[in-house]
Design a protein around this motif. Structure first.
Motif, PDB file in Angstrom:
ATOM      1  N   GLU A 115     -31.013  -8.776  -2.465  1.00  0.00           N
ATOM      2  CA  GLU A 115     -29.983  -9.085  -1.640  1.00  0.00           C
ATOM      3  C   GLU A 115     -29.437 -10.091  -1.538  1.00  0.00           C
ATOM      4  N   ALA A 116     -30.401 -10.702  -0.958  1.00  0.00           N
ATOM      5  CA  ALA A 116     -30.199 -12.482  -0.206  1.00  0.00           C
ATOM      6  C   ALA A 116     -29.148 -12.648  -1.616  1.00  0.00           C
ATOM      7  N   LEU A 117     -28.905 -12.718  -2.261  1.00  0.00           N
ATOM      8  CA  LEU A 117     -28.356 -13.456  -3.420  1.00  0.00           C
ATOM      9  C   LEU A 117     -27.105 -12.597  -3.132  1.00  0.00           C
ATOM     10  N   ASP A 118     -26.574 -11.931  -3.232  1.00  0.00           N
ATOM     11  CA  ASP A 118     -25.908 -11.015  -2.808  1.00  0.00           C
ATOM     12  C   ASP A 118     -25.265 -11.173  -1.768  1.00  0.00           C
ATOM     13  N   ALA A 119     -25.285 -11.334  -0.517  1.00  0.00           N
ATOM     14  CA  ALA A 119     -25.026 -11.966   0.614  1.00  0.00           C
ATOM     15  C   ALA A 119     -24.535 -13.000   0.301  1.00  0.00           C
ATOM     16  N   GLY A 120     -24.368 -13.794  -0.928  1.00  0.00           N
ATOM     17  CA  GLY A 120     -23.693 -15.250  -0.589  1.00  0.00           C
ATOM     18  C   GLY A 120     -24.296 -16.103  -0.356  1.00  0.00           C
ATOM     19  N   VAL A 121     -26.058 -16.778   0.492  1.00  0.00           N
ATOM     20  CA  VAL A 121     -26.897 -17.765   1.048  1.00  0.00           C
ATOM     21  C   VAL A 121     -26.061 -18.881   0.055  1.00  0.00           C
ATOM     22  N   ASP A 122     -26.419 -19.962   0.679  1.00  0.00           N
ATOM     23  CA  ASP A 122     -26.000 -21.081   0.339  1.00  0.00           C
ATOM     24  C   ASP A 122     -27.291 -22.075   0.281  1.00  0.00           C
ATOM     25  N   LEU A 123     -28.953 -21.221  -0.187  1.00  0.00           N
ATOM     26  CA  LEU A 123     -29.287 -22.079   0.792  1.00  0.00           C
ATOM     27  C   LEU A 123     -30.943 -20.490   0.198  1.00  0.00           C
ATOM     28  N   LEU A 124     -31.984 -20.594  -0.870  1.00  0.00           N
ATOM     29  CA  LEU A 124     -32.641 -19.607  -0.641  1.00  0.00           C
ATOM     30  C   LEU A 124     -34.318 -19.743  -0.816  1.00  0.00           C
ATOM     31  N   ILE A 125     -34.805 -19.418   0.880  1.00  0.00           N
ATOM     32  CA  ILE A 125     -36.109 -19.701   1.007  1.00  0.00           C
ATOM     33  C   ILE A 125     -36.347 -18.472   0.887  1.00  0.00           C
ATOM     34  N   VAL A 126     -37.892 -18.654   0.366  1.00  0.00           N
ATOM     35  CA  VAL A 126     -38.785 -17.843   0.418  1.00  0.00           C
ATOM     36  C   VAL A 126     -39.884 -18.201   0.681  1.00  0.00           C
ATOM     37  N   ALA A 127     -40.711 -17.500   1.726  1.00  0.00           N
ATOM     38  CA  ALA A 127     -41.872 -17.208   2.403  1.00  0.00           C
ATOM     39  C   ALA A 127     -43.003 -15.942   2.015  1.00  0.00           C
ATOM     40  N   GLY A 128     -44.427 -16.522   1.006  1.00  0.00           N
ATOM     41  CA  GLY A 128     -44.839 -16.102   0.495  1.00  0.00           C
ATOM     42  C   GLY A 128     -46.165 -16.405  -0.776  1.00  0.00           C
ATOM     43  N   GLY A 129     -46.209 -15.617  -1.258  1.00  0.00           N
ATOM     44  CA  GLY A 129     -47.151 -15.938  -2.032  1.00  0.00           C
ATOM     45  C   GLY A 129     -46.517 -16.616  -3.979  1.00  0.00           C
ATOM     46  N   ASP A 130     -47.923 -16.912  -4.285  1.00  0.00           N
ATOM     47  CA  ASP A 130     -46.535 -17.317  -5.458  1.00  0.00           C
ATOM     48  C   ASP A 130     -46.093 -15.908  -6.571  1.00  0.00           C
ATOM     49  N   GLY A 131     -46.550 -14.700  -5.890  1.00  0.00           N
ATOM     50  CA  GLY A 131     -45.958 -13.635  -6.787  1.00  0.00           C
ATOM     51  C   GLY A 131     -43.889 -13.687  -5.946  1.00  0.00           C
ATOM     52  N   THR A 132     -44.618 -13.753  -4.917  1.00  0.00           N
ATOM     53  CA  THR A 132     -42.854 -13.375  -4.308  1.00  0.00           C
ATOM     54  C   THR A 132     -42.587 -14.566  -5.014  1.00  0.00           C
ATOM     55  N   VAL A 133     -43.220 -15.768  -4.782  1.00  0.00           N
ATOM     56  CA  VAL A 133     -41.861 -16.951  -5.657  1.00  0.00           C
ATOM     57  C   VAL A 133     -41.430 -16.979  -6.855  1.00  0.00           C
ATOM     58  N   ARG A 134     -42.550 -16.722  -7.633  1.00  0.00           N
ATOM     59  CA  ARG A 134     -42.354 -16.167  -9.029  1.00  0.00           C
ATOM     60  C   ARG A 134     -40.885 -14.802  -9.577  1.00  0.00           C
ATOM     61  N   VAL A 135     -40.669 -14.050  -8.856  1.00  0.00           N
ATOM     62  CA  VAL A 135     -40.027 -13.296  -8.394  1.00  0.00           C
ATOM     63  C   VAL A 135     -38.165 -13.761  -8.287  1.00  0.00           C
ATOM     64  N   ALA A 136     -38.328 -14.943  -6.782  1.00  0.00           N
ATOM     65  CA  ALA A 136     -37.441 -15.410  -7.043  1.00  0.00           C
ATOM     66  C   ALA A 136     -36.647 -16.075  -7.788  1.00  0.00           C
ATOM     67  N   ALA A 137     -37.968 -17.321  -8.250  1.00  0.00           N
ATOM     68  CA  ALA A 137     -37.614 -17.993  -9.002  1.00  0.00           C
ATOM     69  C   ALA A 137     -36.560 -17.895 -10.806  1.00  0.00           C
ATOM     70  N   ASP A 138     -37.445 -16.316 -10.689  1.00  0.00           N
ATOM     71  CA  ASP A 138     -36.476 -15.734 -12.147  1.00  0.00           C
ATOM     72  C   ASP A 138     -35.057 -15.454 -11.676  1.00  0.00           C
TER      73      ASP A 138
END
Length: 325
Positions: free
Chosen positions: A49-72
């Motif tokens: 949803e964040a990427l579809d919104a066209g953001v210029d910077l993706l900030i992820v606040a969470g644990g390693d699992g959330t970071v891994r999903v975002a990185a992919d």
């Protein structure tokens, strides 16, 4: 410019984050967009949803699992990823030098840090029933002690004492850890058959509490680092502990950083290797972990590296000023 903030409310609330974001965000940026993760998908829907919104910077606040999903999911886009560590391990953040103890410092790095291109690993697993699955990883994957330890860790205890819960679990599983016969092939080399109890494949070398497990690993060298742990009895485990202790000595870290220490040597209880592609087949199924999450049992795995796949925000390197030469 606009930031999209994906946050895991179990780890860090919007009320905790918002004041820090307001202070650190540049004045000419628009109000950030907030996306709360759900428990059912590890944050995938929120990141999309964040990427579809066209953001210029993706900030992820969470644990390693959330970071891994975002990185992919952010791989292949032009959007840089910033990490606000809010888990127990915070492994990628540690390996990138992001402050895991200060929320204020991590948020400032998200907005003011420099960008760095890093690699991302990809793991394909074959389950005992033949079903295959794919998992991106930023830090480490493997079976044996680390996976069994993670599976045995009590979640309530982890909430109370943090990483010490892993130590408790390791003490319970190490005595009953079974060995398994495994065939390993790195790149186009020959297939090696060994009996091990743990195999770790890493894009990074540092694990919980700053312990260096893969001393030759670098997050941007285009290679995966492999460790095969094969101790024989108590003496073998003492050798493994000795290897790891030596790699964590301050003098060793300094010499390695200055390029005065060669590649890690293979020993009887612990073998190291590097490759862009690693394939392993196990005689018996074992539980596999991916960046700290158990993803099921496997009888075969293939790990590859995607070089410079991800742009991340890291702390700015310090410039040492001194008198002119």
């Amino acid at each position: 410019m606009r930031a999209g903030i994906v946050f895991n409310p179990v780890k860090l609330s919007r009320e905790q984050l918002a004041p820090q974001v307001e202070t650190a965000q540049p004045l000419d940026w628009s109000e950030p967009a907030w996306f709360e993760t759900g428990a059912e998908d590890g944050g995938e829907a929120a990141v999309r949803e964040a990427l579809d919104a066209g953001v210029d910077l993706l900030i992820v606040a969470g644990g390693d699992g959330t970071v891994r999903v975002a990185a992919d999911l952010v791989t292949g886009t032009s959007v840089p990823l910033a990490i606000i560590p809010a888990g127990t391990g915070n492994l990628l953040a540690r390996n990138l030098g992001i402050d895991v103890a200060s929320l204020r410092a991590a948020v400032r790095t998200a907005f003011e840090g420099e960008e760095r291109e890093i690699d991302l690993g990809e793991l394909e697993l074959e389950a005992p029933d033949g079903e295959r699955s794919r998992h991106a990883f930023a830090v480490m994957v493997g079976f044996g002690l680390d996976a069994e330890m993670i599976e045995a860790t009590d979640d309530d205890l982890k909430q109370r004492v943090g990483w010490l819960a892993y130590v408790n679990a390791a003490g319970r599983v190490i005595a009953t850890l079974d060995k398994v016969r495994v065939q390993v092939r790195m790149d186009d080399g020959r297939t090696v058959r060994q009996t091990v109890n743990t195999m770790v494949i890493g894009n990074c070398g540092t694990v919980t509490n700053g312990i260096v497990l893969l001393p030759d690993a670098a997050v941007d060298d285009g290679k995966l680092d492999i460790a095969l742990i094969r101790p024989r009895g108590a003496r073998g485990w003492l050798q493994v502990i000795g290897y790891i202790a030596r790699n964590n000595l301050l003098v060793t870290k300094v010499l390695r950083r200055k390029g005065r220490l060669g590649r890690q040597r293979t020993g009887a209880a612990l073998g190291y290797g590097q490759a862009q592609r690693t394939v392993a087949r196990l005689e018996e199924p074992r539980v596999v972990q991916v960046d700290g999450d158990v993803v099921g049992e496997a009888v075969a795995l293939r790990a590859t590296i995607r070089e410079d796949a991800l742009r991340v925000r890291v702390p700015k390197r310090r410039t040492l000023l001194g008198p002119p030469a």
